[in-house]
Design a protein around this motif. Structure first.
Motif, mmCIF file in Angstrom:
data_model
loop_
_atom_site.group_PDB
_atom_site.id
_atom_site.type_symbol
_atom_site.label_atom_id
_atom_site.label_comp_id
_atom_site.label_asym_id
_atom_site.label_seq_id
_atom_site.Cartn_x
_atom_site.Cartn_y
_atom_site.Cartn_z
ATOM 1 N N ILE A 82 -20.504 -29.960 11.850
ATOM 2 C CA ILE A 82 -19.817 -28.974 12.688
ATOM 3 C C ILE A 82 -18.385 -28.766 12.220
ATOM 4 C CG2 ILE A 82 -21.227 -29.370 14.728
ATOM 5 C CD1 ILE A 82 -18.766 -31.146 15.689
ATOM 6 N N ASP A 83 -17.971 -29.506 11.211
ATOM 7 C CA ASP A 83 -16.597 -29.392 10.711
ATOM 8 C C ASP A 83 -16.598 -29.812 9.245
ATOM 9 O OD1 ASP A 83 -13.559 -29.565 12.258
ATOM 10 O OD2 ASP A 83 -13.709 -30.260 10.189
ATOM 11 N N ASN A 84 -15.830 -29.102 8.424
ATOM 12 C CA ASN A 84 -15.790 -29.455 7.004
ATOM 13 C C ASN A 84 -14.865 -30.629 6.720
ATOM 14 O OD1 ASN A 84 -17.610 -27.602 5.975
ATOM 15 N ND2 ASN A 84 -16.071 -25.976 6.004
ATOM 16 N N PHE A 185 -33.358 -26.613 -2.309
ATOM 17 C CA PHE A 185 -32.984 -26.321 -0.921
ATOM 18 C C PHE A 185 -31.496 -26.583 -0.839
ATOM 19 C CE2 PHE A 185 -31.754 -28.143 3.071
ATOM 20 C CZ PHE A 185 -32.544 -27.622 4.078
ATOM 21 N N TRP A 186 -30.736 -25.658 -0.267
ATOM 22 C CA TRP A 186 -29.292 -25.844 -0.158
ATOM 23 C C TRP A 186 -28.770 -24.942 0.951
ATOM 24 C CZ3 TRP A 186 -32.000 -22.896 -3.416
ATOM 25 C CH2 TRP A 186 -31.571 -21.592 -3.692
ATOM 26 N N ARG A 187 -27.519 -25.163 1.355
ATOM 27 C CA ARG A 187 -26.928 -24.286 2.381
ATOM 28 C C ARG A 187 -25.467 -24.068 2.030
ATOM 29 N NH1 ARG A 187 -24.538 -24.785 7.529
ATOM 30 N NH2 ARG A 187 -24.844 -27.035 7.657
ATOM 31 N N PRO A 188 -25.138 -22.897 1.476
ATOM 32 C CA PRO A 188 -23.736 -22.634 1.126
ATOM 33 C C PRO A 188 -22.835 -22.742 2.353
ATOM 34 C CG PRO A 188 -25.198 -20.910 0.283
ATOM 35 C CD PRO A 188 -26.015 -21.763 1.196
ATOM 36 N N LEU A 189 -21.551 -22.979 2.142
ATOM 37 C CA LEU A 189 -20.631 -23.227 3.264
ATOM 38 C C LEU A 189 -20.593 -22.091 4.284
ATOM 39 C CD1 LEU A 189 -17.601 -24.953 1.498
ATOM 40 C CD2 LEU A 189 -19.254 -25.984 3.060
ATOM 41 N N TYR A 190 -20.847 -20.856 3.840
ATOM 42 C CA TYR A 190 -20.767 -19.715 4.762
ATOM 43 C C TYR A 190 -22.055 -19.516 5.571
ATOM 44 C CZ TYR A 190 -23.372 -17.751 0.879
ATOM 45 O OH TYR A 190 -24.300 -17.566 -0.114
ATOM 46 N N ALA A 191 -23.114 -20.257 5.242
ATOM 47 C CA ALA A 191 -24.434 -19.961 5.837
ATOM 48 C C ALA A 191 -24.792 -20.938 6.953
ATOM 49 C CB ALA A 191 -25.507 -20.011 4.752
ATOM 50 N N SER A 192 -25.389 -20.405 8.025
ATOM 51 C CA SER A 192 -25.863 -21.318 9.073
ATOM 52 C C SER A 192 -27.355 -21.611 8.923
ATOM 53 C CB SER A 192 -25.542 -20.763 10.463
ATOM 54 O OG SER A 192 -26.167 -19.522 10.618
ATOM 55 N N GLU A 193 -28.020 -20.931 7.984
ATOM 56 C CA GLU A 193 -29.430 -21.230 7.717
ATOM 57 C C GLU A 193 -29.588 -21.683 6.270
ATOM 58 O OE1 GLU A 193 -29.317 -17.845 9.570
ATOM 59 O OE2 GLU A 193 -29.213 -19.296 11.204
ATOM 60 N N ALA A 194 -30.567 -22.569 6.052
ATOM 61 C CA ALA A 194 -30.792 -23.108 4.706
ATOM 62 C C ALA A 194 -31.424 -22.052 3.806
ATOM 63 C CB ALA A 194 -31.712 -24.315 4.805
ATOM 64 N N ARG A 352 -30.493 -17.367 18.267
ATOM 65 C CA ARG A 352 -29.345 -16.491 17.951
ATOM 66 C C ARG A 352 -28.095 -16.878 18.719
ATOM 67 N NH1 ARG A 352 -33.410 -12.143 18.540
ATOM 68 N NH2 ARG A 352 -34.016 -11.499 16.436
ATOM 69 N N ALA A 353 -28.258 -17.724 19.769
ATOM 70 C CA ALA A 353 -27.126 -18.014 20.652
ATOM 71 C C ALA A 353 -26.249 -19.185 20.195
ATOM 72 C CB ALA A 353 -27.649 -18.285 22.062
ATOM 73 N N GLN A 354 -26.597 -19.818 19.046
ATOM 74 C CA GLN A 354 -25.779 -20.942 18.558
ATOM 75 C C GLN A 354 -24.349 -20.458 18.314
ATOM 76 O OE1 GLN A 354 -26.938 -24.226 17.261
ATOM 77 N NE2 GLN A 354 -28.749 -23.839 18.496
ATOM 78 N N ILE A 355 -23.381 -21.305 18.578
ATOM 79 C CA ILE A 355 -21.979 -20.919 18.359
ATOM 80 C C ILE A 355 -21.762 -20.647 16.874
ATOM 81 C CG2 ILE A 355 -19.602 -21.751 18.379
ATOM 82 C CD1 ILE A 355 -20.128 -23.166 20.942
ATOM 83 N N GLY A 356 -21.207 -19.485 16.558
ATOM 84 C CA GLY A 356 -21.029 -19.090 15.160
ATOM 85 C C GLY A 356 -19.772 -19.674 14.537
ATOM 86 N N TYR A 357 -19.685 -19.557 13.215
ATOM 87 C CA TYR A 357 -18.537 -20.132 12.510
ATOM 88 C C TYR A 357 -17.219 -19.467 12.888
ATOM 89 C CZ TYR A 357 -21.711 -22.745 9.624
ATOM 90 O OH TYR A 357 -22.658 -23.623 9.203
ATOM 91 N N ASN A 358 -17.284 -18.171 13.243
ATOM 92 C CA ASN A 358 -16.036 -17.453 13.504
ATOM 93 C C ASN A 358 -15.692 -17.363 14.983
ATOM 94 O OD1 ASN A 358 -15.693 -16.994 10.769
ATOM 95 N ND2 ASN A 358 -17.102 -15.255 10.843
#
Ligand code: CAA
Length: 384
Positions: A82-84, A185-194, A352-358
């Motif tokens: 949840i935090d970098n 399989f990977w998840r770039p820092l900007y993505a919330s899905e793998a 869809r209701a998960q808290i987004g990065y922004n």
């Protein structure tokens, strides 16, 4: 000195999606999901739960006040951070009211890092046998609505106390890690899905299993007949079958039949919950220990851990005298039986209701979440 898992607990949310209904909604034959993938239900994670709250909910189910005083290190293994910068372990430590004189860190390598945490804990305890390490392996497996990975989503948390003279499983013998730089399989820092190369990921997984298992046999002179069960990281339950089949072929001797029976016991909980990523191998362990009727103290269990990217590890552990009583305390069946089904539209809404990065200021509706630890929202970009 024996070192290993002294306590193990599990938490998932009280909501699930029936995968027959998902198959119907996606225009797929339900048997593809139920048999081809081997999944029946999938945990649905509401926005009021994240890796921190699920991790705290899992640990709270197994920790006594005495345990809380004795923990000197807490490691959170996750690929749903949840935090970098700040470790999720700091939040979990605070929620569990652990002593401030505690080391709290987060580790990452896809679904493998729960095993890294276990190995690091063994090192700490071998230096200081009084030390107790709390490991939380928590994740939300998200591939996206209407993707081929959707059926392999899930979520939840495993909590494990690692100590000297453990009462569940003493890790024993050499561990065989193996890694290669692959993009399965990977998840770039900007993505919330793998992002995933699905078929390729299953073949890398099997390749790593065969390599580590073969080396383990060479190093120890042990064979499959020395294992009372072989358990696997289960991104979906069919993956465990594919891995076991890779070494058993179509053999039908009594030990191969036993291995298949044990595998089925280890798959039972994953079939109901889905992929836990870091916690998945340890959910398979809990499932085996609660569902199998063919295990006794002194038995050796083989464990294969896999994280995309990729890191594999094969290692073994010996069941301890009190393992049955210790896993009974995890009360897993009650947790699974008490869940409520949600419809496909409701699952999609929650997805869809998960808290987004922004998101800057978000206040979640807590009226539907009665768990001990909940995510209230985000204020001034700080999670509450
Ligand atoms: N009845 C019974 N079986 C059926 C069927 C039917 N009507 N229709 C299809 N099937 C079978 C297929 O024959 C196939 O079986 P096999 O794999 O034994 O050949 C199985 O159902 C799946 O069918 P497809 O291969 O067509 O499925 P797909 O293209 O939709 O993708 C997947 C499946 C690759 C697993 C995909 O869900 C995915 O990408 N999942 C996420 C990635 C993943 O979990 N990878 C695992 C290894 S990586 C890892 O372990 C780390 C991690 O946690 C992610």
């Amino acid at each position: 000195m024996k070192i290993g898992i002294d306590k193990i607990g599990f938490y998932t949310t009280p909501l699930y999606l029936d995968l027959t209904e998902l198959a119907q909604a996606r225009g797929v034959d339900p048997n593809k999901y139920l048999i081809g993938i081997g999944q029946e239900k999938q945990a649905v994670i509401p926005p009021t739960q994240d890796i921190v709250t699920m991790g705290a909910n899992a640990a709270d189910r197994i920790l006594t006040d005495e345990d809380r005083k004795q923990i000197s290190t807490i490691i959170v293994a996750t690929e749903s951070g949840i935090d970098n910068s700040k470790a999720a372990a700091i939040y979990v430590k605070e929620l569990l009211q652990l002593d401030p004189f505690v080391r709290a860190v987060e580790v990452k390598e896809a679904c493998y890092s729960g095993t890294a945490a276990l190995q690091f804990a063994r090192g700490l305890i071998s230096l200081n046998p009084d030390e107790k390490v709390l490991i939380i392996a928590a994740d939300i497996a998200r591939y996206g609505l209407e993707t081929s990975g959707e059926v392999t989503q899930g979520g939840g948390a495993i909590a494990m106390m690692i100590s000297a003279e453990p009462r569940v499983l003493a890790i024993d013998g050499p561990s065989v890690p193996y890694s290669e730089d692959v993009m399965d399989f990977w998840r770039p820092l900007y993505a919330s899905e793998a992002l995933v190369d699905g078929k390729y990921s299953t073949s890398v997984y099997i390749d790593f299993f065969q390599k580590t298992w073969e080396r383990y046999q060479t190093l120890t002179d042990q064979t499959l007949s020395d294992m009372a069960a072989m358990i696997f990281h289960l991104p979906f339950t069919k993956m465990g079958k594919k891995a076991l089949d890779a070494i058993l072929g179509d053999q039908n001797d009594p030990h191969s039949v036993l291995m298949r029976t044990q595998l089925a016991a280890s798959q039972a909980l994953s079939r109901q919950v889905g992929n836990l990523y870091t916690g998945s191998l340890y959910l398979a362990l809990l499932s085996l220990l609660t569902r199998s009727h063919n295990l006794q103290s002194g038995d050796r269990i083989g464990l294969f851990s896999y994280g995309s990217g990729a890191q594999g590890e094969f290692f073994t552990g010996i069941l301890q005298a009190d393992f049955k009583e210790m896993v009974r305390q995890a009360d897993v069946e009650k947790l699974i039986m008490a869940r409520k089904q949600v419809s496909v539209p409701e699952y999609e809404r929650l997805f869809r209701a998960q808290i987004g990065y922004n998101s800057k200021n978000v206040f979640l509706d807590l009226s539907q979440d009665h768990e001990k630890y909940v995510l209230q929202g985000q204020q001034d970009q700080k999670r509450v």
